[in-house]
Design an enzyme around this catalytic site. Structure first.
Site, PDB file in Angstrom:
ATOM      1  N   GLU A   1      -0.982   2.801   7.121  1.00 46.01           N
ATOM      2  CA  GLU A   1      -1.078   3.928   6.182  1.00 46.01           C
ATOM      3  C   GLU A   1      -1.700   5.148   6.849  1.00 46.01           C
ATOM      4  O   GLU A   1      -1.271   6.274   6.621  1.00 46.01           O
ATOM      5  CB  GLU A   1      -1.866   3.531   4.932  1.00 46.01           C
ATOM      6  CG  GLU A   1      -1.324   2.291   4.195  1.00 46.01           C
ATOM      7  CD  GLU A   1       0.169   2.338   3.896  1.00 46.01           C
ATOM      8  OE1 GLU A   1       0.711   3.444   3.717  1.00 46.01           O
ATOM      9  OE2 GLU A   1       0.799   1.261   3.864  1.00 46.01           O
TER      10      GLU A   1
ATOM     11  N   ALA B   1       0.852  -1.179   0.000  1.00 45.64           N
ATOM     12  CA  ALA B   1       0.000   0.000   0.000  1.00 45.64           C
ATOM     13  C   ALA B   1       0.891   1.233   0.000  1.00 45.64           C
ATOM     14  O   ALA B   1       2.083   1.139   0.285  1.00 45.64           O
ATOM     15  CB  ALA B   1      -0.893   0.012   1.230  1.00 45.64           C
TER      16      ALA B   1
HETATM   17 ZN   LIG Z   1       4.883   2.842   5.437  1.00 45.90          ZN
END
Ligand SMILES: [Zn+2]
Ligand SMILES: *[C@@H]1O[C@H](CO)[C@@H](O)[C@H](O)[C@H]1NC(C)=O
Ligand SMILES: *[C@@H]1O[C@H](CO)[C@@H](O)[C@H](O)[C@H]1NC(C)=O
Ligand SMILES: *[C@@H]1O[C@H](CO)[C@@H](O)[C@H](O)[C@H]1NC(C)=O
Ligand SMILES: *[C@@H]1O[C@H](CO)[C@@H](O)[C@H](O)[C@H]1NC(C)=O
Length: 964
Positions: free
Chosen positions: A386, A350
């Site tokens: 994230e 991600a």
């Molecule tokens: Zn990271």
């Protein structure tokens, strides 16, 4: 970035080889390597797309011109950019290319007088502007801008260079205008395209991955993290598609450009931010949404995935995790919206683009019917990782890439805190010990490891930056920050963290700035630590490796020594700390937690640790410290005694630690292998996941070394005896396999129970998995719970023949979700039929059968099967030059391949073959596998040595254990 190298439990069983040292790093780096290879191969483009004037000197020798340096000069500072981009999602049939076009204006301030403009640009072709130059320059505030004398593209250092015929003046503002075209390639970097099939139709998404140095592939920009600016983004896109970027959509209108009816979406200007966090996406995806305290939360994915509810889990968990981090950081979410999107083709796990986070599908989409609890945990932790970056990394950004470890280590630590908030029942925080601490120990115990912190001047080229995205940065970074937070206490840690974020918001900082703020918190609270935060942490950050702390309970002497997995290896890098650390020691004496101690020098005498009688000492409670522990023989014996009589007196994480430390101390010849094996004796009474997982991981090495020798039989008998009670436990806990265990860890350990019971040949287990699989084949309805699929498929295919294999293959080809296909692809490598394995090997080189990105791991799965081992080796040897020429530039990871197929090597004969292989293919080369060939030779030699020293003892021990 999220952990691109995350090995999901479902498919990782065959890939996790604990103790195999470098393998973990190699997996970690594979993503980066393949990106790098792709870049390097493309560097053969013609020198530029529209040079009007040649650079004044063209030398081949390294020159010292500003444009030959990788770092930008400090003369110009961007203020804001206005960028319009138009990706074409249809191929131009004349050129065969997918492209995007763009215009950009950047307003910058001149900080030091200069007649040179350097701005990053990579693989962009420019439309000539005034006087045939690649850009034009205007100035603000009434003065006239100097005119451009010459302009060109500097390929190697990735600049657009403009030489001026006069000076830019200090403190004046200028606008630089450009028009450009780039390729929307399928190379997973910069502005790129991702393709997928939907209802038999091929669809294209335009998306981005800028980190670390690919924003310059999308538009010319000052592409360094400290060059923060505001971005006004406009995207032109086909009618009916959705355009997304970091900011909220401000307005969208239908327009006609050059005879095309298109949509123009203008986004709100971003906050002041770094280029690597930008994102632009055009797709026909759908979304679901939510609003939390005024923050809009949306999950985007392919329409069928959204319709099937696969985004619901992520949507439900994002709000609570976001709220948690607001509290943790004492800072409200800095943006009005948080978009998250699942992409069919995505290299890393991600990417934390500010306000528009991108994910692999398997890292965001959850489906009850197909996803295991480990798939689910991965989603919760990656979302938390994230979101943690939205503040730590995005709001406050490290000044330069050499501090990457702090950014990634921090997110990799607090991802567990965020995931715990989302799933408080899971005890997920404990798992950092298995997934990060123990895992990175394997890499950091090698003489070839490296310190967390790098010197700024050593990290210049994009390839050097990319190399930092490794297990050391992520997992060691997380481990030492967890230790820091623990010895400061979470209250003091967050206090310093909060003032750090407040001081540097929308700006940049270095790791020493965080230490200063933590020190202020320490001083303000009067926290008792033996040295400054900086002095303590420098010993962990500036030198590689970690200590083994030896507690001698008969003398009370506690000492430390650099832990090296191979005691014969030579450490050639000197350390200013002489490989000594300032070590916090949490410990307990016979069931009672004691006041923590510190080990600051090579050794210290702590009288309380001197014990006698039946008392025992256990150090590094819950493995919060980043070190291994050894004891005097007497204390080891007493600990083994506690394990066998009352194992719950030792905390569960430390039971996992005792096993892992013992096996690794044995590999390093600090204790005997027999002592390590004895830590597994109590397992017949153990029901908890973490100790079992630790044991299974360590025993994998024994399987690799002994599954072709006479040790195998007695070892199987011993392990079958050990695991049978666990198998029976789960059988009754699940009411004869009808229910799913309630606890998250219990669900994990159920997988261990079945895997190991079947692997060691427990009849009842084999019957069970065969019966489930047969039922699936007959009814076409899959009765197997997603948690158990990998292991059940594998065992049923191993026990079966062509019929089972063909059935699984057809299910693989028809799987509609990546998570399920991955489980089948792994299990297909488990068959014991050589002809099926050989055919499967052939499939790996046919992209219609196995996608290119999966070829390497499939071959490695086959090699992991004892029957497949020599087949895979023969296959790779015979096809080397073909594989190398066909896949040389792409997603094929040669280092994983070489390490994977030679993993089991432990005989003279194999060593000779390996050396021969190296010689025979010297002409062709090994590309990114070069280092791996040498590592494999080294590992084979070490294995031969290990077997010679240990085989007889191990055999005798297993045989003795068989007898009642
Ligand atoms: Zn990271
Ligand atoms: C395809 O590319 C050629 C060459 O650049 C260009 O002339 C043509 O207009 C393009 N076709 C389309 C449909 O954009
Ligand atoms: C960018 O666009 C904004 C908003 O339209 C405008 O105010 C600003 O002057 C523009 N800046 C440049 C450098 O063109
Ligand atoms: C850029 O120019 C080069 C050289 O003329 C050409 O090969 C390449 O296809 C161009 N790229 C795009 C996206 O137009
Ligand atoms: C979700 O989006 C729709 C359409 O944009 C909007 O009407 C609705 O108010 C949004 N719901 C929430 C909870 O934000």
């Amino acid at each position: 970035m999220g952990k691109g190298f995350f090995i999901s439990k479902a498919v990782g069983i065959a890939a996790i080889i604990v103790g195999a040292g470098a393998l973990a790093t190699i997996i970690a780096l594979s993503v980066v390597y393949s990106q790098e290879k792709a870049k390097n191969n493309d560097n053969v483009l013609p020198t530029d797309g529209g040079t009007t004037s040649k650079p004044p000197v063209t030398t081949t020798a390294p020159s010292n011109e500003p444009w030959d340096k990788y770092r930008l000069p400090k003369s110009l500072v961007p203020d804001h950019y206005n960028v319009t981009l138009w990706p074409r999602l249809k191929q131009n049939l004349t050129t065969g290319l997918f492209i995007f076009t763009g215009q950009s204006t950047v307003e910058f301030v001149c900080a030091e007088e200069t007649d040179l403009i350097l701005i990053h640009s990579n693989k962009l072709n420019y439309t000539k502007r005034e006087n045939n130059h690649l850009a034009s320059l205007t100035s603000l505030g009434g003065v006239k801008a100097p005119s451009i004398k010459s302009s060109w593209l500097q390929q190697v250092t990735q600049y657009l260079v403009l030489q001026l015929d006069g000076k830019l003046m200090k403190d004046h503002r200028y606008h630089l205008h450009t028009d450009f075209t780039g390729e929307l390639a399928d190379d997973l970097g910069g502005f790129y395209r991702s393709e997928y099939m939907e209802d038999g139709v091929k669809k294209v998404v335009a998306t981005t991955q800028m980190q670390p140095t690919d924003a310059r592939k999308a538009f010319p920009c000052f592409d360094e993290p400290a060059m923060k600016a505001i971005f006004h983004i406009t995207l032109i896109h086909d009618l009916g598609t959705v355009a997304l970027s970091n900011g909220e959509e401000k307005e969208s209108s239908n327009v006609n450009i050059e005879g095309h009816d298109v949509q123009k979406t203008v986004f709100q200007p971003t906050e002041k931010m770094s280029t690597y966090l930008l994102a632009f996406i055009v797709s026909d995806f759908s979304f679901i949404n939510n609003t939390i305290d005024g923050v809009l939360i949306r999950i985007f994915a392919r329409t069928p995935a959204i319709a099937a509810g696969q985004g619901d889990y992520a949507l439900n968990k994002t709000g609570p995790i976001l709220k948690f981090f607001e509290k943790y950081y004492n800072s409200s979410y800095p943006l009005p919206k948080s978009d998250q999107i699942a992409l069919p083709d995505f290299n890393a796990g991600a990417m934390e683009n500010w306000g528009l986070i991108t994910y692999r599908e398997t890292a965001l989409l959850y489906d009850e019917t197909f996803s295991s609890n480990s798939n689910k945990q991965r989603i919760a932790t990656i979302i938390a990782h994230e979101l943690a970056h939205m503040w730590f990394g995005n709001l406050v950004t490290l000044r330069w890439w050499n501090d990457l470890w702090l950014n990634e280590g921090f997110a990799s630590y607090v991802e567990y805190l965020g995931a715990h908030e989302a799933e408080p029942e899971w005890n997920v925080k404990d798992l950092i010990v298995l997934s990060d601490v123990h895992r990175v120990f394997a890499v950091d115990a090698l003489a070839s490891s490296h310190p967390l912190s790098s010197k700024e001047e050593d990290i210049q080229k994009p390839a050097q930056i990319s190399e930092l995205f490794d297990a050391i940065s992520y997992s060691k970074g997380a481990s030492v920050l967890r230790m820091l937070s623990d010895f400061l206490t979470e209250k003091v840690f967050t206090m310093g963290l909060r003032t750090y974020l407040a001081e540097f918001a929308f700006g940049n900082a270095g790791y020493t700035d965080l230490w200063s703020h933590l020190q202020m918190a320490v001083d303000a609270t009067g926290t008792d630590i033996p040295e400054t935060v900086s002095n303590i942490m420098n010993t962990w950050v500036l030198q590689m490796g970690f200590p083994v702390v030896t507690v001698n309970t008969s003398t009370g002497i506690i000492s430390q020594k650099h832990f090296l997995l191979d005691p014969d290896s030579e450490v050639t890098t000197p350390s200013i700390y002489n490989y000594e650390w300032i070590v916090p020691i949490k410990w307990m004496k016979t069931e009672t937690i004691q006041h923590p101690k510190w080990l600051k020098n090579e050794s210290v005498t702590i009288d309380e640790m001197k014990v006698s009688g039946s008392d025992w000492v256990l150090a590094n409670i819950n493995v919060v410290g980043y070190y291994r522990v050894n004891y005097d023989q007497g204390n080891w014996e007493r600990l083994l005694g506690v394990l066998s009589t009352n194992h719950v007196a030792i905390p569960v994480i430390n039971r996992a630690q005792l096993v892992d430390d013992a096996f690794n101390l044995a590999r390093a010849k600090i204790i005997s292998t027999v002592l390590a094996l004895r830590t597994t004796k109590y397992l017949n009474k153990e029901r908890e996941y973490m100790p079992w997982e630790s044991a299974v991981g360590n025993l994998d090495f024994f399987y690799l070394m002994f599954d072709r020798s006479e040790v195998y039989g007695p070892m199987q008998d011993y392990l079958r005896n050990q695991v049978t009670p666990l198998f029976t436990h789960y059988k009754s806990l699940t009411d004869n396999w009808k229910n799913v265990p309630v606890g998250h860890m219990d669900q994990y350990n159920q997988v261990n129970a079945i895997s190991l019971a079947c692997r060691t040949g427990l009849r009842e287990c084999q019957n069970l998995t065969n019966q489930w699989f047969n039922q699936w084949m007959e009814t076409k309805l899959n009765p197997i719970h997603p948690n158990l699929r990998s292991t059940v498929y594998c065992n049923a295919i191993a026990a079966g023949g062509a019929k089972e294999w063909e059935f699984a293959w057809s299910q693989f080809k028809n799987a509609s979700i990546a998570i399920e296909a991955d489980k089948l692809r792994y299990a297909l490598a488990c068959t014991k039929q050589p002809w099926l394995l050989n055919r499967y090997l052939e499939y790996t080189l046919d992209p219609n059968m196995i996608r290119k990105q999966d070829a390497t791991s499939t071959i490695v799965y086959i090699a992991n099967n004892v029957i497949g081992q020599s087949l895979a080796w023969d296959f790779v040897r015979a096809r080397w030059s073909y594989i190398f020429t066909q896949y040389g530039g792409g997603s094929f990871s040669f280092s994983n391949l070489v390490n994977g197929v030679t993993e089991r090597f432990s005989t003279e004969y194999e060593l000779q073959q390996l050396k021969q292989f190296k010689e025979d293919n010297a002409e062709v080369g090994f590309g990114s596998g070069t280092l791996a060939v040498d590592q494999s030779i080294e590992r084979t030699i070490a294995n031969i040595k290990w077997i010679a020293e240990n085989k007889q003892n191990v055999l005798d021990w297993f045989k003795a254990e068989e007898k009642p």
